[in-house]
Each structure stands twice: as structure tokens, then as C-alpha cells.
Design a protein around this motif. Structure first.
Motif, PDB file in Angstrom:
ATOM      1  N   SER A 120       0.836  -1.188   0.000  1.00  0.00           N
ATOM      2  CA  SER A 120       0.000   0.000   0.000  1.00  0.00           C
ATOM      3  C   SER A 120       0.873   1.241   0.000  1.00  0.00           C
ATOM      4  O   SER A 120       1.855   1.307   0.754  1.00  0.00           O
ATOM      5  CB  SER A 120      -0.913  -0.017   1.228  1.00  0.00           C
ATOM      6  N   ALA A 121       0.526   2.198  -0.827  1.00  0.00           N
ATOM      7  CA  ALA A 121       1.281   3.450  -0.871  1.00  0.00           C
ATOM      8  C   ALA A 121       1.148   4.169   0.471  1.00  0.00           C
ATOM      9  O   ALA A 121       0.118   4.109   1.141  1.00  0.00           O
ATOM     10  CB  ALA A 121       0.769   4.333  -1.996  1.00  0.00           C
ATOM     11  N   SER A 122       2.202   4.826   0.849  1.00  0.00           N
ATOM     12  CA  SER A 122       2.258   5.721   2.013  1.00  0.00           C
ATOM     13  C   SER A 122       2.303   5.018   3.355  1.00  0.00           C
ATOM     14  O   SER A 122       2.308   5.680   4.386  1.00  0.00           O
ATOM     15  CB  SER A 122       1.082   6.712   1.999  1.00  0.00           C
ATOM     16  N   ASP A 123       2.337   3.668   3.377  1.00  0.00           N
ATOM     17  CA  ASP A 123       2.478   3.052   4.695  1.00  0.00           C
ATOM     18  C   ASP A 123       3.942   2.787   5.041  1.00  0.00           C
ATOM     19  O   ASP A 123       4.276   2.524   6.194  1.00  0.00           O
ATOM     20  CB  ASP A 123       1.642   1.780   4.818  1.00  0.00           C
ATOM     21  N   GLY A 124       4.833   2.835   4.037  1.00  0.00           N
ATOM     22  CA  GLY A 124       6.267   2.725   4.294  1.00  0.00           C
ATOM     23  C   GLY A 124       6.680   1.415   4.921  1.00  0.00           C
ATOM     24  O   GLY A 124       7.639   1.368   5.700  1.00  0.00           O
ATOM     25  N   GLU A 156       7.972  -4.832   4.872  1.00  0.00           N
ATOM     26  CA  GLU A 156       7.564  -6.207   5.151  1.00  0.00           C
ATOM     27  C   GLU A 156       6.406  -6.654   4.262  1.00  0.00           C
ATOM     28  O   GLU A 156       6.152  -7.861   4.140  1.00  0.00           O
ATOM     29  CB  GLU A 156       7.201  -6.353   6.629  1.00  0.00           C
ATOM     30  N   ASP A 157       5.704  -5.720   3.647  1.00  0.00           N
ATOM     31  CA  ASP A 157       4.636  -6.068   2.706  1.00  0.00           C
ATOM     32  C   ASP A 157       5.163  -6.922   1.554  1.00  0.00           C
ATOM     33  O   ASP A 157       4.390  -7.652   0.921  1.00  0.00           O
ATOM     34  CB  ASP A 157       3.994  -4.810   2.117  1.00  0.00           C
ATOM     35  N   PHE A 158       6.453  -6.837   1.274  1.00  0.00           N
ATOM     36  CA  PHE A 158       7.021  -7.494   0.103  1.00  0.00           C
ATOM     37  C   PHE A 158       7.634  -8.860   0.421  1.00  0.00           C
ATOM     38  O   PHE A 158       8.312  -9.440  -0.428  1.00  0.00           O
ATOM     39  CB  PHE A 158       8.059  -6.572  -0.549  1.00  0.00           C
TER      40      PHE A 158
END
Length: 462
Positions: A380-384, A387-389
């Protein structure tokens, strides 16, 4: 070692207005016939750092008492002298021209080598419409003396040239600008985060004179997100015609995500067809995510001898075009083409090829076309949140990579978190099961010490 102590003494904003390209800084070190600096030696770098446990904040946004805005926190220019073995670490810096300005065009003689910028929190404010506003700027010399062994490591660079997060005044500035003017070599940009860049690209490595060169440039283990333009411009240059000043470069184990509307995630090269230096470029085990327009996730726009493009995840958005645009045919003899392409073991997802006849380019032999990489969380954009990846256990990327062992000794064969790559690596920046929340490791910084990256995020420079 010079320790800086927080909350001691009088706040200092003013400085002597230097004669250099960046008009001085809180720390200003110049050259000439009577240089006002010393040099370190291998194993004994002159180090300026925060006292352990202190939060030292260096404010470079005041004025110098005259008409000029104070430009930099650290300025090192070297007219006629050599700057060697300096380290700036573990500080918070806020500048108006730059946080760290190294070198300047127009000087003669001298040079710059073995400079480290390590473990700092860097930002710049919007104070005038004239300021540059980059966090770290590095140039060679007009005389060709150049710069070598520049290490930019484990810095948090954010909110560049902005007073508030997300502010966009139309300025186009960059967290790091490696800007040519001479011969540059052994440039290492590693383990940094570049985020919330509402005013420009992530990192720009770019020449300005047709004799400029950069050799052995490593861009690795960085996390770039939420930029107004591309996450990385790797090589290229201006001039008439535009030219390519990168000679050898390595881009690996990076996450580059969420570029600005209308821009690619990463651009290796200069303008199409105008290459001056034919580069060798190795692009391995990156995750390129979120190109959000008809521009490609990866846009290769300059001539070269060798391109090795392997083990990368390329995720576009609906309607994104193919991964590479200007050089679809490696057999072409037109100026600007790359002579020796190899593209393999990449995963392309949500990428359309309609602009190129609906098929892969002949040099791309990857088979994971249209396969969901299956990240643990939808980024998600802007969550920085890098770990999403991370990969799910059923990701098609697992054990689908190409063995990249045998690279040069200064190529770090680990993933984004520091897990070693085996002979059947996973595709993408993060290997399945790799853990960024704990553990520890060390990175050898050739002749100047060790960075200890622990689970708490501390950085120890010795």
C-alpha cells in the motif's frame, strides 16, 4: 573521533559564507593553497558523530547574516587539495541546500576519496525557490581529479525539500544526487531508506559533461517508496546530445515502489540513442512495484554493452506497458542499442505487452508472465512498510531464481534483509523465510570499519 553532544551550548545556525558551489555549511572544509582540513588514513577515518545515546540535531536552515540562505549542514570542497577518510554518522540533519555537499564543479586539482555518510536522519526544508534541496550531493572535479570510495550507508532520507509531508511545490530534487564532473569510481549506496519524496525522484546518478565517467557503482539493499517521480535514475546525463556516463553498475536486492503518476519505477540509462559510454549493468533480485500509468515499471533508455536482468519481480498496474521500452531488439545495429542482453528468471505481473506486439522481447526468457508473486500483504502506498514485500509459502518466486554467484568481491550476495543467496535463490528482493525483525550482522566497509546492524536498529561505527 569528534563527538557532538545534544542540548549543550548555544544553538548555532550562522556560518561564514564560503566561496564554494554550496555557500558553506555548519561544517565547511575547503581546499586551496591553505586547506582548512586534515585527512584521515586507512583504518583511521576522521569521524564526526553523535555522542552515543544522544540525539544530535544539526540545523542548516538558518541564514548567514547576509543575503544568502545557509545551504548545507556539511560542505566539503577541495580546490587544490585532497579530502580523504572522513566519516559523518548518527546525526539528524536538516538543511536548505543540502545536508551533505561533497565537492563542486569548477574547482581544479585535488579530489575526494573514502568519505562515509552513515546512519543519519536526513531531511531538507523548503525555504526559497532558489535552493536545491537534496539531502546528499556528490560531484567529481572539472579537472578530472574525480571522487572515489564514497559510501552512503544506512541513512533514513525523507521529506526532501518540503515543510510538510506530501507537499508538492513543483520542485524536482533528490535524496541523493551523484552528479559527475570528472571520473567517479567505487560508489556504494546501501541499506538506506528513501521515503515520502513529494518533490522528485528517489536517487539520481547522472552526469553533466561528456567526459564524465562512473565506474563500479553499487546500488543495493535500499528501500525507496512514495516518490513524485522515478524511484531510481541509474546513469545517463545531459549534454548535446544526452549521454551515458555509467561504465559499470550493479543494482540488486532493492525494493523500489510507488513512483509518481506517469513515471517508471526505475530508469537505468540516459536518453534513447545518445549513449557515449557503453555500460555493463547487472540488475539482480530487486522488487519493482507499482508503476501506475502507461509508463513501464522498468524503462531502459540508453546504450550499453552488457545487461544482465535476472531474478526480479516487476509488478505494474492495469495498463502498464512492457518492462523495457527503447531497446526491444538486441540484434539491431542502431546507435543506442545494448549489445548483449540476458533477461531470465524474472516475474512479470499486471504488465501489458500490447505496445510491443503482445509478446516478450526475444532476449527475455522468463516464464513467470502474469503470475501473482503472492506477497504476504498487498503493498500500500504511504504506509512505508517493506515487510509487505515478503513472500507467502506458495509464492511461485520460491526457488525459481538464477544462480548469481561469482560476482565481484564487493558484490554482497544477500537479500534485502541480509540472508545469503543460495544457488537456487528466490525471485525478488526478499527470500522466503528471511526475517527483517531480528537477528544481526555486520558489513565490512573496506578499510574504515564495521557497521553493526542489530535487531534494535542501532548502528555502531568503529
Amino acid at each position: 573521533v569528534c563527538y557532538l553532544i545534544a542540548n549543550a551550548g548555544t544553538d548555532y545556525h550562522d556560518h561564514d559564507n564560503g566561496t564554494g558551489f554550496h555557500y558553506g555549511g555548519l561544517f565547511t572544509f575547503g581546499g586551496g593553497g591553505s586547506p582548512n582540513h586534515n585527512v584521515g588514513t586507512e583504518g583511521n577515518s576522521i569521524t564526526v558523530k553523535a555522542y552515543p545515546g544522544d540525539n544530535v540535531q544539526m540545523d542548516g536552515t538558518g541564514t548567514d547574516g547576509g543575503s544568502s540562505t545557509l545551504k548545507s549542514v556539511v560542505q566539503m570542497y577541495y580546490a587544490g587539495s585532497q579530502l580523504s577518510y572522513w566519516t559523518f554518522s548518527n546525526m539528524s540533519m536538516n538543511g536548505s541546500w543540502a545536508c551533505v555537499a561533497l565537492g563542486a564543479n569548477g574547482y581544479t586539482g585535488g579530489g575526494l576519496s573514502n568519505i562515509r555518510v552513515v546512519g543519519n536522519d536526513l531531511t531538507t526544508e523548503l525555504t526559497t525557490t532558489q535552493q536545491w534541496g537534496n539531502a546528499i550531493v556528490a560531484y567529481g572535479m572539472a579537472s578530472g581529479a574525480g571522487a572515489n570510495d564514497l559510501h552512503i550507508l544506512a541513512n533514513y532520507v525523507h521529506d526532501i525539500c518540503a515543510d510538510t509531508r506530501g507537499q508538492d511545490t513543483g520542485r524536482r530534487v533528490y535524496p541523493i544526487y551523484i552528479g559527475g564532473y570528472g571520473d567517479l569510481s567505487d560508489i556504494y549506496i546501501r541499506y538506506n531508506e528513501f521515503g515520502w519524496l513529494s518533490q522528485g525522484r528517489g536517487v539520481q546518478i547522472y552526469g553533466h559533461d561528456d567526459e564524465d565517467t562512473i565506474t563500479n557503482c553499487h546500488y543495493s539493499h535500499n528501500y525507496t517508496h512514495d516518490a513524485a517521480r522515478q524511484g531510481l535514475l541509474f546513469g545517463g546525463g545531459d549534454g548535446s546530445p544526452a549521454y551515458q556516463f555509467l561504465i559499470t553498475g550493479y543494482v540488486y536486492s532493492n525494493i523500489i515502489s510507488f513512483p509518481g503518476s506517469g513515471d517508471s519505477v526505475a530508469v537505468p540509462g540516459g536518453s534513447s540513442g545518445n549513449g557515449r559510454h557503453d555500460w555493463d549493468c547487472y540488475v539482480f533480485n530487486n522488487t519493482f512495484y507499482g508503476a501506475n500509468s502507461t509508463n513501464p515499471p522498468l524503462n531502459i533508455t540508453a546504450s550499453g554493452d552488457i545487461l544482465r536482468f535476472r531474478n526480479n519481480i516487476i509488478v505494474g498496474s492495469s495498463g502498464s506497458v512492457a518492462a523495457n521500452t527503447y531497446h526491444p531488439d538486441p540484434t539491431s545495429t542502431a546507435e543506442g542499442d545494448i549489445d548483449d542482453y540476458v533477461g531470465s528468471n524474472n516475474l512479470f505481473y499486471n504488465v501489458s505487452y500490447s505496445a510491443h506486439g503482445g509478446a516478450y522481447f526475444g532476449w527475455e526468457t522468463s516464464t513467470l508472465d502474469g503470475d501473482d508473486p503472492k506477497f504476504t500483504t498487498t503493498p500500500s502506498a504511504s504506509d512505508g512498510d517493506y515487510e509487505d514485500f515478503e513472500l507467502q509459502s506458495d509464492s511461485p518466486c520460491i526457488n525459481a531464481g538464477y544462480d548469481i554467484s561469482g560476482m565481484p568481491s564487493d558484490f554482497i550476495e544477500t537479500d534485502f534483509y541480509g540472508t545469503a543467496l543460495d544457488t537456487t535463490p528466490d525471485i525478488g528482493a526478499i527470500q522466503y523465510g528471511s526475517d527483517g525483525g531480528g537477528g544481526s550482522g555486520s558489513i565490512n566497509c573496506t578499510g574504515s570499519g564495521t557497521i553493526n546492524l542489530s535487531g534494535s536498529g542501532s548502528i555502531i561505527f568503529q
